[in-house]
Design an enzyme around this catalytic site. Structure first.
Site, PDB file in Angstrom:
ATOM      1  CE  LYS A 231      27.237  -7.771  -5.138  1.00  0.00           C
ATOM      2  NZ  LYS A 231      27.824  -8.910  -5.873  1.00  0.00           N
ATOM      3  CG  ASP A 236      30.665  -5.822 -10.303  1.00  0.00           C
ATOM      4  OD1 ASP A 236      31.606  -5.018 -10.301  1.00  0.00           O
ATOM      5  OD2 ASP A 236      30.789  -7.024 -10.007  1.00  0.00           O
ATOM      6  CE  LYS A 243      31.244  -8.281 -12.839  1.00  0.00           C
ATOM      7  NZ  LYS A 243      31.500  -9.636 -12.345  1.00  0.00           N
ATOM      8  CG  ASP A 254      26.524  -7.644  -8.699  1.00  0.00           C
ATOM      9  OD1 ASP A 254      26.260  -8.803  -8.328  1.00  0.00           O
ATOM     10  OD2 ASP A 254      27.637  -7.123  -8.539  1.00  0.00           O
ATOM     11  CG  ASP A 313      34.451  -8.783 -10.871  1.00  0.00           C
ATOM     12  OD1 ASP A 313      33.454  -8.072 -10.619  1.00  0.00           O
ATOM     13  OD2 ASP A 313      34.407  -9.763 -11.643  1.00  0.00           O
ATOM     14  NE  ARG A 317      34.043 -11.695  -2.067  1.00  0.00           N
ATOM     15  CZ  ARG A 317      34.442 -12.830  -2.648  1.00  0.00           C
ATOM     16  NH1 ARG A 317      35.443 -13.523  -2.146  1.00  0.00           N
ATOM     17  NH2 ARG A 317      33.828 -13.271  -3.730  1.00  0.00           N
TER      18      ARG A 317
END
Length: 466
Positions: A231, A236, A243, A254, A313, A317
């Site tokens: 990833k 992010d 967030k 991240d 958020d 995935r």
């Protein structure tokens, strides 16, 4: 700023010396090799052999003759990884050799010392230990130096702030690593992602002026095929599901999954393992703008599965889904996916112990055994079939963020497994990629997790031979 790939770090390599200073490692009893004056000095200094205790011993001429390092008890050592790494910072400048450890303890001790030599100094000077170590007899120095260099690469990539480590800079780092080892690189950037069938990678990164991309590296021409997917969310914000500040503060990390597979890739290539390596990194920035993807949008993935967005958020995935589908199309012998994916994993196991998921019992056993052997902890978690319905929203094939919040790491793993259907052996690692406070061999900041365990397991898992 261009990140130097694999910079020269003498403190993370073994030293050579004709007469290194002995470092006596002891649980308490003073070594017989000490002179009566040195033993008296140690007793006067209150040396008891407690874990991490250091006592420098003088020579008759007033210099340094040797040192003692407390090895503690089995119970205290069980609560610490790389305890001998403390010596690298505690000892005065010089070249040292380890005396008193059992043969099966030497490799971890030597590696911990090398890892203690890491310092992130791209923006400000950082102190490194001046005490150097001679590689213990019977330990493969080249292997440990390659592992240490790979770990340093992972730490450097994670520690670099997002203004200097966006998708383009991460791509540049992969290209530089490939150049070091004669690997091949292919990058798909911006709207080309849509043309080439990576809609989820494009969707997550489309709100940022820093174009999203899928970076592919290949190395090796013979042997089993290993595909590593990492990833690469370089920052992010959470997207439109923004967030809070307290959760956004560490989001430069991240891309820790990408950083970790790149560190592992360096280890594999430097050690010239007899396999075919493929590395896939979806590199994006999850930003906020008028082009940002929205909650309840539905997109069709590379695999053909439709995905409903219920939280922007839960973007990691999504980019991994397309990359895993791409990896799966070749049906390699093994796919490994690494990602800083869920807070649920941290709630369950804390920062030190990453969970991993696999349906392959032999692979799980090999990873668990290697993790213990090389002090790189992992803990198997289940692909719990009854939770499959949690990721099925009804309006689309699959939901990226099931409501309720329970079993978040498991449902994320189940989501990713939907995109690996042609490859028999697959494992997903939900890592943290960050050391919250300094520990032996692990300064505060970015850290690799699972790479050394994977490396140690590959011989058995892929049948690489002796």
């Amino acid at each position: 700023m261009s990140l130097p790939i694999l910079p020269d770090r003498p403190a993370m390599r073994f030293a050579t010396a004709d007469a290194p200073l002995p470092l006596y490692v002891t649980e308490g009893p003073l070594p017989e090799a000490l002179t009566p004056a040195q033993a008296a000095w140690a007793r006067a200094q209150g040396f008891s052999g407690a874990l991490g205790q250091v006592c420098v011993l003088p020579s008759a001429e007033g210099g340094i003759a040797a040192a003692l390092f407390g090895w503690g008890s089995n119970a205290t050592r069980a609560r610490s990884r790389f305890p001998l790494a403390r010596a690298a910072h505690a000892l005065p400048e010089g070249v040292w050799s380890i005396t008193g450890l059992a043969e099966d303890q030497l490799e971890e001790a030597a590696l911990g010392w090398l890892l203690a030599g890491y310092a992130y100094d791209l923006y400000a000077k950082a102190p490194v230990p001046k005490a150097r170590l001679v590689c213990p007899a019977g330990v493969d120095a080249a292997r440990l130096e390659a592992i240490a260099a790979g770990e340093a690469l992972t730490r450097d990539l994670i520690n670099t702030p997002a203004n200097d480590m966006g998708p383009a800079e991460l791509e540049r780092a992969i290209k530089d690593l490939a150049d070091c080892h004669g690997a091949e690189i292919n990058s798909i950037v911006g709207e080309k992602l849509l043309e080439r069938g990576f809609p989820l990678v494009y969707t997550v990164g489309q709100a940022s002026p820093r174009a999203p991309r899928l970076v592919e590296m290949r190395w090796g021409s013979e042997g089993p095929e290993l595909t590593l997917v990492g990833k690469g969310v370089c920052f992010d914000t959470g997207g439109l599901n923004l967030k809070p500040g307290s959760s956004m503060g560490l989001m430069k990390k991240d891309m820790g999954g990408a950083a970790t597979v790149l560190g592992l890739a360096h280890m594999i290539m430097a050690l010239k393992l007899p396999l075919r390596l493929r590395v896939l990194v979806p590199a994006v920035e999850n930003a906020v703008s008028g082009d940002a993807f929205r909650p309840q949008d539905i997109y069709t993935s590379r695999k053909g599965l439709t995905v409903e967005i219920n939280n922007t958020d839960a973007e990691g995935r999504l980019v991994l889904a397309d990359a895993l589908a791409y990896a799966d199309e070749e049906s390699p012998d093994l796919i490994l996916c690494m990602a800083t994916l869920t807070g649920a994993a941290r709630v369950a196991l804390g920062p030190d112990v990453p969970p991993f998921y696999t349906d392959d019992e032999a692979l799980a056993a090999a990873l668990a055994g290697a993790a213990k052997q090389v002090a790189d902890p992992l803990w198997r978690m289940p692909f719990w079939e009854p939770y499959e319905e949690k990721i099925e929203p009804g309006i689309a094939d699959i939901d990226n963020a099931p409501a309720g919040g329970m079993a978040g790491s498991i449902t994320a793993a189940l989501f990713l497994r939907r995109f690996v259907t042609e490859t028999e052996r697959f494992a997903h690692f939900d890592i943290y990629g960050w050391q919250p406070s300094a520990m032996p061999g692990r300064p505060k900041g970015g850290v690799g997790q699972g790479a050394r365990a994977i490396l140690a397991s590959l011989q058995d898992v892929l049948g690489l031979g002796a």
